[in-house]
Scaffold this active site. Structure first.
Site, short mmCIF file in Angstrom:
data_model
loop_
_atom_site.label_atom_id
_atom_site.label_comp_id
_atom_site.label_asym_id
_atom_site.label_seq_id
_atom_site.Cartn_x
_atom_site.Cartn_y
_atom_site.Cartn_z
N SER A 194 0.85 -1.19 0.00
CA SER A 194 0.00 0.00 0.00
C SER A 194 0.89 1.24 0.00
O SER A 194 1.63 1.45 -0.95
CB SER A 194 -0.95 -0.03 1.21
OG SER A 194 -1.84 1.07 1.18
N THR A 195 0.85 2.04 1.06
CA THR A 195 1.63 3.28 1.11
C THR A 195 3.12 3.01 0.90
O THR A 195 3.72 2.21 1.61
CB THR A 195 1.44 3.98 2.47
OG1 THR A 195 0.05 4.15 2.71
CG2 THR A 195 2.15 5.33 2.49
N HIS A 221 -2.75 -1.05 -3.20
CA HIS A 221 -3.90 -0.19 -2.93
C HIS A 221 -3.76 1.08 -3.77
O HIS A 221 -2.85 1.88 -3.55
CB HIS A 221 -3.95 0.19 -1.44
CG HIS A 221 -4.19 -0.98 -0.54
ND1 HIS A 221 -3.99 -0.92 0.81
CD2 HIS A 221 -4.63 -2.24 -0.79
CE1 HIS A 221 -4.29 -2.08 1.36
NE2 HIS A 221 -4.67 -2.90 0.39
N MET A 315 0.01 1.00 5.21
CA MET A 315 -0.77 1.19 6.41
C MET A 315 -1.74 0.04 6.61
O MET A 315 -2.17 -0.60 5.66
CB MET A 315 -1.57 2.50 6.31
CG MET A 315 -0.74 3.76 6.41
SD MET A 315 -1.74 5.26 6.20
CE MET A 315 -2.89 5.09 7.57
N ASP A 318 -3.95 -5.24 5.98
CA ASP A 318 -4.37 -6.03 4.83
C ASP A 318 -3.24 -6.97 4.42
O ASP A 318 -2.10 -6.55 4.27
CB ASP A 318 -4.75 -5.12 3.66
CG ASP A 318 -5.37 -5.87 2.50
OD1 ASP A 318 -5.97 -6.93 2.74
OD2 ASP A 318 -5.26 -5.38 1.35
#
Length: 376
Positions: A194-195, A221, A315, A318
């Site tokens: 993600s991030t 993401h 973050m 997941d």
């Protein structure tokens, strides 16, 4: 201590709106504003904020150019705001290449299902990113042809903040020199992030050879407007083929499939013939679309334990539940280490649950994959 934020946007309405949202959180303090990229560079040097929110399109000096100058003179964590258009996606990816850590859609209704969730997400990202530090000598990503093997600079994104260390049972791998392949046979590689993921994925994938012997699943993401541009960019940089996944794609060796934003990606079939199921997911129960957990769970069913799964910077948690299902089938799970993460959330969740057999620095992951898979 509150995270000190510089808000940069040529719209007075947006500057005011972002400021009001951020200062609802007592752990965030807006210390200044800039109306264009040139002023952003000057205010960064003057105010020394912990982080910056930055618009892409601005007069005098645009957001991408401002990011480059700031990261060259006063490296500071930057969160970009972008329109969800093809041009906006390309510009935002350019900003990430230049050193920005993450991005959010400029329309808050595009961030989350409701306004309250969008506000919480923005506040959380600002606090996470604002607590990171970048070195004084930052090197941006170099866009180059695959044969010159461009490498992102993960060291530029490393977190030097002191965090409480969880109990870990996995092996901390600091060097590939003494590491040997396990001898395990694999059907595919699956990577969730993600991030900080766009830089992390580029770092890894650009080092893999064209003859990589397995398909690779990528779950990042990212909004739907961004994944086609991101897949195209990776495909132009990598020796392997990279494409945005489509319904019915048959998995091929040496090809990486990027889950489309706003949809879920699952693997179907058994044996050597496996295809992708890509579909709209209207479930309120699943937060992320695409979701690492959803893809990992389907891989656990389709491939059993013949999987190498890697959870990178991001973050939240997941990927933890999906990694648990994979682990139960005998799959190999790796996590990116804290030091090289932009946000040590997703890898920490996997590691703290005792699911990761190794913790790897981002710089080491590609070589480690090649050793484990047996390709050069």
């Amino acid at each position: 201590m509150a995270v000190k934020v510089l808000v940069v946007d040529d719209s007075s309405f947006f500057r005011r709106r972002v400021s009001e949202i951020l200062e609802q959180d007592s752990d965030i303090k807006v210390i200044g504003f800039a109306v264009n990229g040139r002023e952003a560079v000057e205010k960064t040097a003057e105010l020394r904020p912990d982080m910056i929110t930055m618009d892409v399109e601005m007069p005098v000096l645009d957001g991408i150019s401002a990011v480059k100058e700031i990261m060259s003179s006063n490296p500071t964590p930057i969160l970009m705001f972008s329109s969800l258009t093809r041009d906006g996606a390309t510009a935002t990816l350019d900003a990430l290449d230049a050193g920005a850590m993450d991005f959010l859609p400029k329309k808050f209704e595009d961030i989350a299902r409701n306004n309250e969730d969008a506000i919480k997400l923005l506040q959380a990202k600002v606090k996470e990113i604002g607590r990171r530090r970048v070195p004084r000598t930052f090197k941006p990503i170099t866009q180059a042809k695959p044969q010159s093997m461009p490498l992102a600079t993960p060291s530029s994104l490393r977190n030097t903040a002191t965090l409480k260390q969880p109990d870990r049972s996995f092996q901390r791998t600091n060097s590939n020199a003494s590491v040997h392949a396990s001898g395990k046979k694999y059907q595919l590689v699956a990577i969730g992030t993600s991030t900080g993921g766009p830089v992390a994925l580029q770092t890894i994938l650009t080092q893999l050879p064209a003859n990589f012997p397995h398909p690779i699943l990528l779950i990042q993401h990212m909004p739907a407007a961004f994944t086609p541009a991101f897949a195209s960019r990776l495909n132009g940089l990598c020796q392997i083929k990279v494409k945005e996944a489509q319904q019915g794609d048959r998995l091929q060796q040496g090809t990486a499939y990027l889950a489309p934003g706003g949809q879920q990606m699952m693997v179907e079939g058994r044996g050597s013939s496996k295809t992708l199921r890509v579909f709209e997911d209207n479930s309120e129960r699943i937060t992320y679309k695409p979701s690492v957990d959803v893809t990992f769970a389907s891989v656990a069913k389709a491939c059993q334990g013949d999987v190498l799964a890697i959870v990178l910077t991001g973050m939240g948690a997941d990927g933890r539940d999906g990694a648990r299902m994979l682990k139960q089938t005998g799959a190999t799970i790796w996590a990116q280490d804290e030091k090289s993460c932009v946000v040590y959330g997703m890898p920490q969740a996997v590691a703290s649950a005792g699911l990761a057999s190794e913790s790897l620095a981002l710089d080491d992951i590609a070589l480690r994959i090649k050793k484990e898979i047996g390709c050069g």
